[in-house]
Design a protein around this motif. Sequence first.
Motif, PDB file in Angstrom:
ATOM      1  N   THR A 155      80.805 128.918  29.551  1.00 42.16           N
ATOM      2  CA  THR A 155      79.761 128.119  30.204  1.00 42.16           C
ATOM      3  C   THR A 155      79.166 127.056  29.281  1.00 42.16           C
ATOM      4  O   THR A 155      78.416 126.205  29.733  1.00 42.16           O
ATOM      5  CB  THR A 155      78.631 129.035  30.719  1.00 42.16           C
ATOM      6  OG1 THR A 155      78.080 129.772  29.617  1.00 42.16           O
ATOM      7  CG2 THR A 155      79.164 130.015  31.753  1.00 42.16           C
ATOM      8  N   GLU A 156      79.490 127.135  27.997  1.00 46.17           N
ATOM      9  CA  GLU A 156      79.030 126.115  27.045  1.00 46.17           C
ATOM     10  C   GLU A 156      80.011 126.064  25.879  1.00 46.17           C
ATOM     11  O   GLU A 156      80.504 127.097  25.414  1.00 46.17           O
ATOM     12  CB  GLU A 156      77.629 126.448  26.530  1.00 46.17           C
ATOM     13  CG  GLU A 156      77.085 125.408  25.535  1.00 46.17           C
ATOM     14  CD  GLU A 156      75.720 125.764  24.985  1.00 46.17           C
ATOM     15  OE1 GLU A 156      75.329 125.189  23.937  1.00 46.17           O
ATOM     16  OE2 GLU A 156      75.038 126.625  25.588  1.00 46.17           O
ATOM     17  N   GLY A 157      80.275 124.854  25.398  1.00 50.45           N
ATOM     18  CA  GLY A 157      81.170 124.694  24.273  1.00 50.45           C
ATOM     19  C   GLY A 157      82.604 124.423  24.687  1.00 50.45           C
ATOM     20  O   GLY A 157      82.938 124.400  25.876  1.00 50.45           O
ATOM     21  N   GLU A 158      83.445 124.241  23.686  1.00 49.63           N
ATOM     22  CA  GLU A 158      84.860 123.957  23.939  1.00 49.63           C
ATOM     23  C   GLU A 158      85.738 125.003  23.279  1.00 49.63           C
ATOM     24  O   GLU A 158      85.534 125.360  22.120  1.00 49.63           O
ATOM     25  CB  GLU A 158      85.233 122.578  23.376  1.00 49.63           C
ATOM     26  CG  GLU A 158      86.689 122.207  23.602  1.00 49.63           C
ATOM     27  CD  GLU A 158      87.104 120.920  22.908  1.00 49.63           C
ATOM     28  OE1 GLU A 158      88.276 120.529  23.058  1.00 49.63           O
ATOM     29  OE2 GLU A 158      86.253 120.333  22.211  1.00 49.63           O
ATOM     30  N   VAL A 159      86.709 125.497  24.029  1.00 54.75           N
ATOM     31  CA  VAL A 159      87.695 126.430  23.479  1.00 54.75           C
ATOM     32  C   VAL A 159      89.085 125.961  23.901  1.00 54.75           C
ATOM     33  O   VAL A 159      89.245 125.240  24.885  1.00 54.75           O
ATOM     34  CB  VAL A 159      87.472 127.882  23.954  1.00 54.75           C
ATOM     35  CG1 VAL A 159      86.075 128.363  23.630  1.00 54.75           C
ATOM     36  CG2 VAL A 159      87.763 128.021  25.437  1.00 54.75           C
TER      37      VAL A 159
END
Length: 346
Positions: free
Chosen positions: A306-310
């Motif tokens: 739901t937040e950030g980049e992977v």
Amino acid sequence: MNKFYQLTVTKIEKLTASSVKITFQVPDLLRKVFSYEAGEYLTLQQTIDNQKIRRAYSICSGVNENELSVAVKRVPNGIFSTYATTQLKEGDTLEVMPSKGAFVFFYDIFGNKDIMLFSAGSGVTPMMSIAKTALAKTNIKVVFVYGNKSKEETLFFDEIESLRATYPDRFLVHYVFSQEMWGDNLSGRINDQVVSYIFEKYKDLNWGRYYVCGPNQMVVNVKENILNRGITKDRIFTELFEAEPASNDFTQLRGNVTVFSTLSGKEIVFESPKNQTLLNSILSQGVDAPYSCLNGVCSSCIGKVTEGEVKMAKNETLVEKEISDGLVLTCQAYAMSDVVRVTFDY
């Protein structure tokens, strides 16, 4: 979500020299918990040499049968498969998680049109559940294409032949043997020529859905062949039984990430190296996050970012829409940003 139950092994049946069928006793109080759809898998867990080992195995019993069974084939250096095929005994108990999976045949929804099943090796396991369910619960025809080295290496051979005799006009079996021929069956491997032969032979059937399970390259090739015939993706179900190596290597990433992880309504926050998968990072915090195969195949470990980049080292399970919605295989996911929020309660 990630609960195991102790089930007793009531029967172990040898299928081939290196594979067994394991049947569990399901207490009446757990019948609903362990109800399943044809094609799903179970996650099994056992402590072996002081180490908890968890693996996913497809259900091979049909929903019409009053049993819960899986098949296990011994693989080189496979800790769990070696234990299950050489040490496990009737009367022993295993930790078992209720069924999961997307490689599913819903007989009450899909049971109005004929189905085509392609499998190789141990990839036949979920096909047995699908075929038995379709034959018992519907009136459709099942075309069953099964590749192996030889008759002796063929899992469920006697059961397949029994079903064939019971449903001669509906269960249409084609073996494909790559090393030792038997009868007038097809030779070689399940390739474009075999697929074309099957489509031509049964061109007048009322086709609904197509299922493909087995080694990576076979699955990819058969799916591409089917798609090239103008059949839409939503009618094709695939599952891999042999994982390919990771297509991306993120183990050289540097720095740390702040991870916010939510499971069963409880959030934890911690720092973790970016060169470690999200799943391993979360497990290292003592959280019993869901997982099974650890190879990006079974889908047990799916979480939602739901937040950030992977980015994932590989992905054999999720489709484009699921990825765009934030879903990731946490066993293959590495943080690219300094903060990542992931939830298993999506």
